[in-house]
Write a protein that holds these residues in place. Structure first.
Motif, PDB file in Angstrom:
ATOM      1  N   ILE A  79      39.372  53.847  39.865  1.00 31.88           N
ATOM      2  CA  ILE A  79      39.785  52.644  39.139  1.00 31.88           C
ATOM      3  C   ILE A  79      39.113  51.412  39.726  1.00 31.88           C
ATOM      4  N   LYS A  80      39.041  51.346  41.039  1.00 31.44           N
ATOM      5  CA  LYS A  80      38.397  50.214  41.695  1.00 31.44           C
ATOM      6  C   LYS A  80      36.921  50.129  41.329  1.00 31.44           C
ATOM      7  N   SER A  81      36.295  51.259  41.052  1.00 26.93           N
ATOM      8  CA  SER A  81      34.867  51.235  40.719  1.00 26.93           C
ATOM      9  C   SER A  81      34.598  50.538  39.387  1.00 26.93           C
ATOM     10  N   PHE A  82      35.635  50.320  38.562  1.00 28.73           N
ATOM     11  CA  PHE A  82      35.469  49.525  37.349  1.00 28.73           C
ATOM     12  C   PHE A  82      35.205  48.063  37.672  1.00 28.73           C
ATOM     13  N   GLY A  83      35.651  47.646  38.848  1.00 28.19           N
ATOM     14  CA  GLY A  83      35.591  46.235  39.229  1.00 28.19           C
ATOM     15  C   GLY A  83      36.929  45.821  39.802  1.00 28.19           C
ATOM     16  N   ASN A  84      37.636  44.973  39.078  1.00 30.79           N
ATOM     17  CA  ASN A  84      38.936  44.523  39.568  1.00 30.79           C
ATOM     18  C   ASN A  84      39.965  44.466  38.446  1.00 30.79           C
ATOM     19  N   PRO A  85      40.207  45.616  37.785  1.00 21.54           N
ATOM     20  CA  PRO A  85      41.198  45.598  36.709  1.00 21.54           C
ATOM     21  C   PRO A  85      42.611  45.441  37.261  1.00 21.54           C
ATOM     22  N   ILE A  86      43.524  45.028  36.398  1.00 21.89           N
ATOM     23  CA  ILE A  86      44.937  45.012  36.757  1.00 21.89           C
ATOM     24  C   ILE A  86      45.458  46.437  36.725  1.00 21.89           C
ATOM     25  N   LEU A  87      46.198  46.829  37.764  1.00 19.56           N
ATOM     26  CA  LEU A  87      46.769  48.166  37.862  1.00 19.56           C
ATOM     27  C   LEU A  87      48.273  48.080  37.674  1.00 19.56           C
ATOM     28  N   VAL A  88      48.799  48.877  36.755  1.00 17.08           N
ATOM     29  CA  VAL A  88      50.241  48.966  36.533  1.00 17.08           C
ATOM     30  C   VAL A  88      50.691  50.370  36.912  1.00 17.08           C
ATOM     31  N   LEU A  89      51.630  50.452  37.833  1.00 18.15           N
ATOM     32  CA  LEU A  89      52.190  51.735  38.278  1.00 18.15           C
ATOM     33  C   LEU A  89      53.532  51.922  37.586  1.00 18.15           C
ATOM     34  N   THR A  90      53.634  52.996  36.801  1.00 19.21           N
ATOM     35  CA  THR A  90      54.815  53.168  35.970  1.00 19.21           C
ATOM     36  C   THR A  90      55.279  54.610  35.970  1.00 19.21           C
ATOM     37  N   GLY A  91      56.232  54.931  35.103  1.00 16.76           N
ATOM     38  CA  GLY A  91      56.752  56.266  34.956  1.00 16.76           C
ATOM     39  C   GLY A  91      57.168  56.486  33.506  1.00 16.76           C
ATOM     40  N   GLY A  92      58.223  57.313  33.321  1.00 20.26           N
ATOM     41  CA  GLY A  92      59.278  57.723  34.210  1.00 20.26           C
ATOM     42  C   GLY A  92      59.701  56.656  35.184  1.00 20.26           C
ATOM     43  N   ASP A  93      60.175  57.112  36.307  1.00 19.01           N
ATOM     44  CA  ASP A  93      60.593  56.211  37.374  1.00 19.01           C
ATOM     45  C   ASP A  93      59.694  56.441  38.578  1.00 19.01           C
ATOM     46  N   PRO A  94      58.751  55.526  38.833  1.00 11.89           N
ATOM     47  CA  PRO A  94      57.816  55.734  39.946  1.00 11.89           C
ATOM     48  C   PRO A  94      58.501  55.834  41.303  1.00 11.89           C
ATOM     49  N   LEU A  95      59.732  55.323  41.427  1.00 10.45           N
ATOM     50  CA  LEU A  95      60.428  55.437  42.709  1.00 10.45           C
ATOM     51  C   LEU A  95      60.820  56.876  43.025  1.00 10.45           C
ATOM     52  N   MET A  96      60.682  57.782  42.087  1.00  6.50           N
ATOM     53  CA  MET A  96      60.951  59.192  42.352  1.00  6.50           C
ATOM     54  C   MET A  96      59.776  59.880  43.041  1.00  6.50           C
ATOM     55  N   ARG A  97      58.670  59.148  43.243  1.00  4.68           N
ATOM     56  CA  ARG A  97      57.554  59.682  44.032  1.00  4.68           C
ATOM     57  C   ARG A  97      57.745  59.276  45.487  1.00  4.68           C
ATOM     58  N   ARG A 105      50.028  50.871  49.093  1.00  7.75           N
ATOM     59  CA  ARG A 105      49.311  50.281  50.234  1.00  7.75           C
ATOM     60  C   ARG A 105      47.816  50.596  50.142  1.00  7.75           C
ATOM     61  N   TYR A 106      47.483  51.815  49.745  1.00  6.79           N
ATOM     62  CA  TYR A 106      46.075  52.175  49.611  1.00  6.79           C
ATOM     63  C   TYR A 106      45.415  51.361  48.491  1.00  6.79           C
ATOM     64  N   ALA A 107      46.108  51.240  47.353  1.00  9.18           N
ATOM     65  CA  ALA A 107      45.547  50.505  46.222  1.00  9.18           C
ATOM     66  C   ALA A 107      45.321  49.037  46.555  1.00  9.18           C
ATOM     67  N   VAL A 108      46.302  48.418  47.193  1.00 10.29           N
ATOM     68  CA  VAL A 108      46.253  46.971  47.405  1.00 10.29           C
ATOM     69  C   VAL A 108      45.491  46.605  48.668  1.00 10.29           C
ATOM     70  N   HIS A 109      45.891  47.186  49.795  1.00 13.35           N
ATOM     71  CA  HIS A 109      45.319  46.762  51.075  1.00 13.35           C
ATOM     72  C   HIS A 109      43.950  47.385  51.348  1.00 13.35           C
ATOM     73  N   ASP A 110      43.784  48.655  50.963  1.00 16.50           N
ATOM     74  CA  ASP A 110      42.508  49.319  51.231  1.00 16.50           C
ATOM     75  C   ASP A 110      41.461  49.028  50.155  1.00 16.50           C
ATOM     76  N   LEU A 111      41.897  48.999  48.888  1.00 18.78           N
ATOM     77  CA  LEU A 111      40.946  48.843  47.789  1.00 18.78           C
ATOM     78  C   LEU A 111      40.903  47.436  47.222  1.00 18.78           C
ATOM     79  N   GLY A 112      41.944  46.662  47.439  1.00 21.45           N
ATOM     80  CA  GLY A 112      41.954  45.297  46.921  1.00 21.45           C
ATOM     81  C   GLY A 112      42.344  45.181  45.464  1.00 21.45           C
ATOM     82  N   LEU A 113      43.012  46.194  44.915  1.00 21.59           N
ATOM     83  CA  LEU A 113      43.464  46.128  43.537  1.00 21.59           C
ATOM     84  C   LEU A 113      44.699  45.246  43.410  1.00 21.59           C
ATOM     85  N   ARG A 114      44.893  44.673  42.232  1.00 21.98           N
ATOM     86  CA  ARG A 114      46.111  43.911  41.919  1.00 21.98           C
ATOM     87  C   ARG A 114      47.073  44.862  41.237  1.00 21.98           C
ATOM     88  N   ALA A 115      48.233  45.078  41.834  1.00 25.40           N
ATOM     89  CA  ALA A 115      49.137  46.104  41.335  1.00 25.40           C
ATOM     90  C   ALA A 115      50.522  45.539  41.042  1.00 25.40           C
TER      91      ALA A 115
END
Length: 386
Positions: A79-97, A105-115
C-alpha cells in the motif's frame, strides 16, 4: 460493523474543507489510474453485533483464512508503494485481531501511512485499548450513531445497550484526546430524525459527520433505501448545513452530491463558470475542463479479510487476491478496475450525464439494485439533457 469504510467519501464542505486539510488538495494531483486516494483493509469479519444493514454479514468468530500478521505487513508495505494514500482499518470489528496494535505501529511509524480505525461498539473498546491504538499511531477513530435515541440505534445494531456504550466510548475518546468522527447510515427508519442525530454529533465534539447512503448488499436491502427524491432533498440539506456546521460533513455512496454542490456554487455565482474542489472531487467549467472524482475502483480500493480485492466494500466483485497478485498490479491493470475508471463504460442517463467524470453515480448501488455495475445510480433523480 461499526463504520462505513466500504464506500468512497465526498466531503460536503467543499473548498473550505480542502483548505483545512492539505491532503485533500494533494489528492487532486494523484493519477487515479496509477494510485488510489483511499485504501480500506478489512482486517476481519468477526463482530459480535448483528447490524441490520451490515455490508460484511459479520460473523461472531474470525475466519481461519484471514490474512496473517506477516501477510498483513506485506500488504501494508505494498500500500505504501502507491505513495501516501489514506489507510482505513476496518472490519467486522478490527479489535478482534490480537495483532491490531502491531499492524498499526508498522503502518504508521515504520511506513509513514496515515491510518484511521473503525471499531464496533462492543466491550472490547475500553479506555485502555483506545489509548493503545492512539499510542500506536491512530490519528482518528470512527464510531457509528444511527439513531438519536437508544431504541432506534440499538435496533440498527441488533444489540441492546449499544447506544449507551457508544456514548461512553465517546466520553473516553474526549478524555484521552483522540479525535473521532461519527458515521450515520440513512434508511427509511431514521431519515426523519437526521436533524436530531446531527445535534448529537455537534454536542459530542466529533470532528466530522459521515452520512452514508445505504447500498443494498450484505444484510441491507432495497426496501431500506430512501427514495431518489429524498436523496436529493438530503443533498441540499447537507450542503446548507456544511456552510455553518462546526464539524466537517461528508457523504458516502452519494457521488451525486457533487452535482448538487456544483450547481449551488454556480447559482451563487450568477450562473458563471465555477471551480470547485473538495475531498474526492475537482470540477472546473471551461472548454479545457479538468475534472476528477473518487468512485468505486477509481481512487478507491478495498481489501477483504482473506485478501480479495474489490473496487468498494459494497461492490463485492473481486478483481484478484493479494496472496497471488500485487495489489498495485490489480488496481492498475485488472480489467474490472480499468473499466470502472472508464466513463465510456457507463450507459443510460449516467452515461449521458455531463457530470459523469466528477460523479459517475454509485457503481455499487447500481450493481446492488440492478446487477449491472455500469447502469444508472437508482438513487439519483437528475435527468441530463439529451
Amino acid at each position: 460493523m461499526s463504520g462505513h469504510p466500504g464506500g468512497h467519501p465526498t466531503h460536503l464542505s467543499g473548498q473550505a474543507a480542502a483548505e483545512r486539510h492539505g491532503h485533500d488538495v494533494n489528492m487532486m494531483r494523484v493519477d487515479f489510474n496509477q494510485a488510489p486516494f483511499t485504501v480500506v483493509w478489512e482486517l476481519t469479519r468477526a463482530c459480535v453485533l448483528r447490524c441490520v444493514h451490515c455490508r460484511a454479514v459479520a460473523q461472531r468468530t474470525r475466519h481461519p483464512q484471514e490474512l496473517t500478521t506477516d501477510e498483513g505487513r506485506d500488504l501494508l508495505a505494498t500500500i505504501k508503494s502507491f505513495g501516501n494514500p489514506i489507510l482505513v482499518l476496518t472490519g467486522g470489528d478490527p479489535l478482534m485481531r490480537p495483532d491490531l496494535t502491531e499492524l498499526i505501529r508498522y503502518a504508521v511509524h515504520d511506513l509513514g501511512l496515515r491510518a484511521s480505525l473503525t471499531p464496533s461498539s462492543t466491550p472490547l473498546v475500553t479506555k485502555e485499548r483506545l489509548t493503545e491504538v492512539k499510542e500506536a499511531g491512530i490519528k482518528r477513530l470512527a464510531m457509528s450513531l444511527d439513531g438519536a435515541t437508544a431504541d432506534v440505534h440499538d435496533a440498527f445494531r441488533g444489540f441492546s445497550g449499544s447506544f449507551e456504550r457508544t456514548m461512553r466510548i465517546l466520553a473516553d475518546l474526549r478524555e484521552i484526546d483522540l479525535p473521532f468522527q461519527l458515521n450515520t447510515t440513512v434508511t427509511n427508519t431514521n431519515v426523519d430524525t437526521l436533524p436530531e442525530i446531527m445535534e448529537h454529533v455537534r454536542a459530542s465534539g466529533a470532528v466530522q459527520w459521515s452520512v452514508f447512503f445505504l447500498v443494498p448488499t450484505g444484510r441491507a436491502n432495497v426496501d431500506q433505501m430512501v427514495s431518489p427524491e429524498r436523496h436529493e432533498e438530503l443533498m441540499h440539506w447537507l450542503a446548507e448545513l456544511s456552510e455553518k456546521a462546526v464539524f466537517d460533513i461528508k457523504s458516502t455512496a452519494a457521488p451525486f452530491y457533487r452535482r448538487v454542490a456544483i450547481e449551488r456554487r454556480r447559482a451563487a455565482a450568477g450562473g458563471g463558470p465555477v471551480t470547485f474542489a473538495g475531498a474526492g472531487f475537482r470540477y472546473e467549467d471551461g472548454l479545457d475542463r479538468p475534472v476528477q472524482g473518487v468512485n468505486d475502483g477509481k481512487g478507491f480500493v478495498f481489501v477483504s479479510h482473506i485478501g480479495e480485492v474489490y473496487p468498494n466494500g459494497f461492490l463485492p466483485v473481486s478483481a484478484g487476491n493479494v496472496r497471488t497478485e500485487s495489489l498495485v498490479d490489480i488496481y492498475r491493470d485488472s480489467q474490472l478496475f480499468r473499466d470502472l475508471r472508464n466513463p465510456d463504460k457507463l450507459w443510460g442517463k449516467c452515461g449521458r450525464c455531463e457530470y459523469r467524470d466528477v460523479c459517475g453515480g454509485s457503481r455499487a448501488r447500481a450493481y446492488g439494485v440492478t446487477g449491472d455495475m455500469f447502469a444508472d445510480d437508482p438513487a439519483c433523480v437528475y435527468q441530463p439533457a439529451d
